[in-house]
Design a protein around this motif. Sequence first.
Motif, PDB file in Angstrom:
ATOM      1  N   LEU A 199      30.089  50.896  30.023  1.00 32.49           N
ATOM      2  CA  LEU A 199      30.978  51.314  28.946  1.00 32.49           C
ATOM      3  C   LEU A 199      30.563  50.605  27.662  1.00 32.49           C
ATOM      4  O   LEU A 199      30.622  49.379  27.564  1.00 32.49           O
ATOM      5  CB  LEU A 199      32.423  50.977  29.310  1.00 32.49           C
ATOM      6  N   HIS A 200      30.159  51.371  26.653  1.00 29.91           N
ATOM      7  CA  HIS A 200      29.683  50.803  25.394  1.00 29.91           C
ATOM      8  C   HIS A 200      30.758  50.765  24.309  1.00 29.91           C
ATOM      9  O   HIS A 200      30.641  49.974  23.371  1.00 29.91           O
ATOM     10  CB  HIS A 200      28.471  51.597  24.879  1.00 29.91           C
ATOM     11  N   TRP A 201      31.774  51.617  24.422  1.00 32.15           N
ATOM     12  CA  TRP A 201      32.789  51.685  23.379  1.00 32.15           C
ATOM     13  C   TRP A 201      33.984  52.449  23.923  1.00 32.15           C
ATOM     14  O   TRP A 201      33.826  53.439  24.652  1.00 32.15           O
ATOM     15  CB  TRP A 201      32.225  52.382  22.140  1.00 32.15           C
ATOM     16  N   PHE A 202      35.187  52.006  23.572  1.00 34.04           N
ATOM     17  CA  PHE A 202      36.404  52.677  24.016  1.00 34.04           C
ATOM     18  C   PHE A 202      37.484  52.427  22.973  1.00 34.04           C
ATOM     19  O   PHE A 202      37.872  51.293  22.728  1.00 34.04           O
ATOM     20  CB  PHE A 202      36.832  52.144  25.396  1.00 34.04           C
ATOM     21  N   ILE A 203      37.918  53.511  22.351  1.00 31.74           N
ATOM     22  CA  ILE A 203      39.013  53.444  21.382  1.00 31.74           C
ATOM     23  C   ILE A 203      40.099  54.412  21.836  1.00 31.74           C
ATOM     24  O   ILE A 203      39.823  55.600  22.045  1.00 31.74           O
ATOM     25  CB  ILE A 203      38.542  53.793  19.953  1.00 31.74           C
ATOM     26  N   GLY A 204      41.314  53.936  21.994  1.00 35.05           N
ATOM     27  CA  GLY A 204      42.417  54.769  22.454  1.00 35.05           C
ATOM     28  C   GLY A 204      43.518  54.888  21.434  1.00 35.05           C
ATOM     29  O   GLY A 204      43.597  54.124  20.463  1.00 35.05           O
ATOM     30  N   GLU A 216      41.235  49.415  19.719  1.00 32.95           N
ATOM     31  CA  GLU A 216      39.907  49.157  20.288  1.00 32.95           C
ATOM     32  C   GLU A 216      40.088  48.509  21.659  1.00 32.95           C
ATOM     33  O   GLU A 216      40.363  47.313  21.767  1.00 32.95           O
ATOM     34  CB  GLU A 216      39.082  48.269  19.365  1.00 32.95           C
ATOM     35  N   ILE A 217      39.926  49.307  22.689  1.00 39.42           N
ATOM     36  CA  ILE A 217      40.109  48.812  24.054  1.00 39.42           C
ATOM     37  C   ILE A 217      38.900  47.974  24.467  1.00 39.42           C
ATOM     38  O   ILE A 217      39.047  46.880  25.019  1.00 39.42           O
ATOM     39  CB  ILE A 217      40.320  49.982  25.034  1.00 39.42           C
ATOM     40  N   VAL A 218      37.700  48.481  24.209  1.00 41.62           N
ATOM     41  CA  VAL A 218      36.450  47.760  24.486  1.00 41.62           C
ATOM     42  C   VAL A 218      35.598  47.849  23.230  1.00 41.62           C
ATOM     43  O   VAL A 218      35.380  48.942  22.694  1.00 41.62           O
ATOM     44  CB  VAL A 218      35.696  48.353  25.699  1.00 41.62           C
ATOM     45  N   TYR A 250      42.267  48.553  31.072  1.00 43.25           N
ATOM     46  CA  TYR A 250      40.870  48.720  30.671  1.00 43.25           C
ATOM     47  C   TYR A 250      40.498  47.812  29.509  1.00 43.25           C
ATOM     48  O   TYR A 250      39.325  47.756  29.135  1.00 43.25           O
ATOM     49  CB  TYR A 250      40.600  50.175  30.268  1.00 43.25           C
ATOM     50  N   ARG A 251      41.450  47.112  28.938  1.00 37.74           N
ATOM     51  CA  ARG A 251      41.193  46.312  27.749  1.00 37.74           C
ATOM     52  C   ARG A 251      40.347  45.083  28.083  1.00 37.74           C
ATOM     53  O   ARG A 251      40.587  44.389  29.068  1.00 37.74           O
ATOM     54  CB  ARG A 251      42.511  45.876  27.110  1.00 37.74           C
ATOM     55  N   LYS A 252      39.345  44.827  27.242  1.00 36.93           N
ATOM     56  CA  LYS A 252      38.478  43.653  27.363  1.00 36.93           C
ATOM     57  C   LYS A 252      38.438  42.947  26.013  1.00 36.93           C
ATOM     58  O   LYS A 252      38.363  43.584  24.962  1.00 36.93           O
ATOM     59  CB  LYS A 252      37.053  44.044  27.780  1.00 36.93           C
ATOM     60  N   SER A 253      38.484  41.647  26.064  1.00 43.85           N
ATOM     61  CA  SER A 253      38.452  40.880  24.825  1.00 43.85           C
ATOM     62  C   SER A 253      37.063  40.946  24.201  1.00 43.85           C
ATOM     63  O   SER A 253      36.044  40.850  24.889  1.00 43.85           O
ATOM     64  CB  SER A 253      38.841  39.418  25.090  1.00 43.85           C
ATOM     65  N   ALA A 254      37.034  41.113  22.890  1.00 35.49           N
ATOM     66  CA  ALA A 254      35.760  41.194  22.176  1.00 35.49           C
ATOM     67  C   ALA A 254      35.084  39.818  22.170  1.00 35.49           C
ATOM     68  O   ALA A 254      35.754  38.796  22.202  1.00 35.49           O
ATOM     69  CB  ALA A 254      36.000  41.683  20.752  1.00 35.49           C
TER      70      ALA A 254
END
Length: 397
Positions: A199-204, A216-218, A250-254
């Motif tokens: 997963l390179h990018w995830f915005i919900g 910005e989830i990931v 699904y959230r990951k800290s930047a």
Amino acid sequence: MSLLINQGKLGRSLLLLTQPLFLQPNRELRGKAPDVARSLKQRLDEISRAERDPNLHFKVNIGLPHLKPSRGAEYSCRQKILQSRKGLQSLSNEQISLEEIRKEWLKTSAPFHIKSVAEHYNIFEDLFGEAFFVPRIPLSIKYEQPDGSNLPVYFGNQIKPKEAAVAPSVVFEGDPSSLWSLVLTNPDGHLGEKDAECLHWFIGNIPGNDIKKGEEIVSYLQPFPPRGTGSQRLVFILYKQEKLIDFSSYRKSAPCLELANRTFHMKKFYKEMQDFITPAGLSFFQSDWDDSLTEFFHKKLNMQEPIYDFDFPEPYRRPPVWFPKKAPFNLYLDKHRDPKQISKELLLKRMKTVDPFEPKKPEPKYPNALPEDNKLPSWVRVEIRKQRLKWGRYSDM
């Protein structure tokens, strides 16, 4: 073509001598290249897919429904266009911009063309299994370059990792009251699991079409295809949400540089959220290794750069025999000798012709015109000719 003279021994011998050289089998042929050849398992899987029962295995459309426009509205629009064009003279002088043509294409045939291209690249099967969708919402995705230019993402175009180092700008048409999700995944780029994605990018929960206001989830991570893996697909999927969704699982800290935390399965994600999301837009590009990834692996990901290489199988060699028939004995012996010993002999020959204190001797203009010693065996004379012409193993001398 072969030449048939008569039915005697002379005729048969001439027939053999005039056979084309490409019909003779090459004993050193090792098959097709690995990116072209298919394994036995891949061929059996293709046969099993072809023999599937269509009543049990069929494609399911999970996308937005097709809203067919009114025929009356289409007819009135066409009439207005025809009335605006008065005669052939005005038609010949009219100039149509490519931007208008693209807008018309996006409204009419583009969703079906994009679907066909995605099927060609096996996007739907790798992400959704036996499901597909028609991309009804066009995506305009552009990567800004250091010189100020923009590199667009179409449907399979090549973009280098250093050109996609920063998150792109994404534009699409959406109602201000609607909610959307954008996922950028790589079905070819997971370094640990075989059937997983990276997963390179995830915005919900994107309100309307404003990406910056979404959650910005990931965080974004640039493509990093390792050396030797070829081109990898990076797919943008736009989902339309029915309501506000909690993506905390699904959230990951930047910046989330631990690749194991970016493990993703699009099929499982959609199965979990299928009651609240519908795939609506699709765009993808391909990326392969470049020299900027060496520093990216070492400094940003803090790991050793992986390098992949195809392990060719050893060529088949028949068991040695006491008296090999119809085989040049020098070539026959070389097949069963240690390659290191052969390399050593070539190195010694090369060292005899090199003197660090004298300039290199000029190469003969016509090597085959030099005299030969007819008293030498035929195989020695053949080796001398190969060395003069720098054929085969003598190419580096």
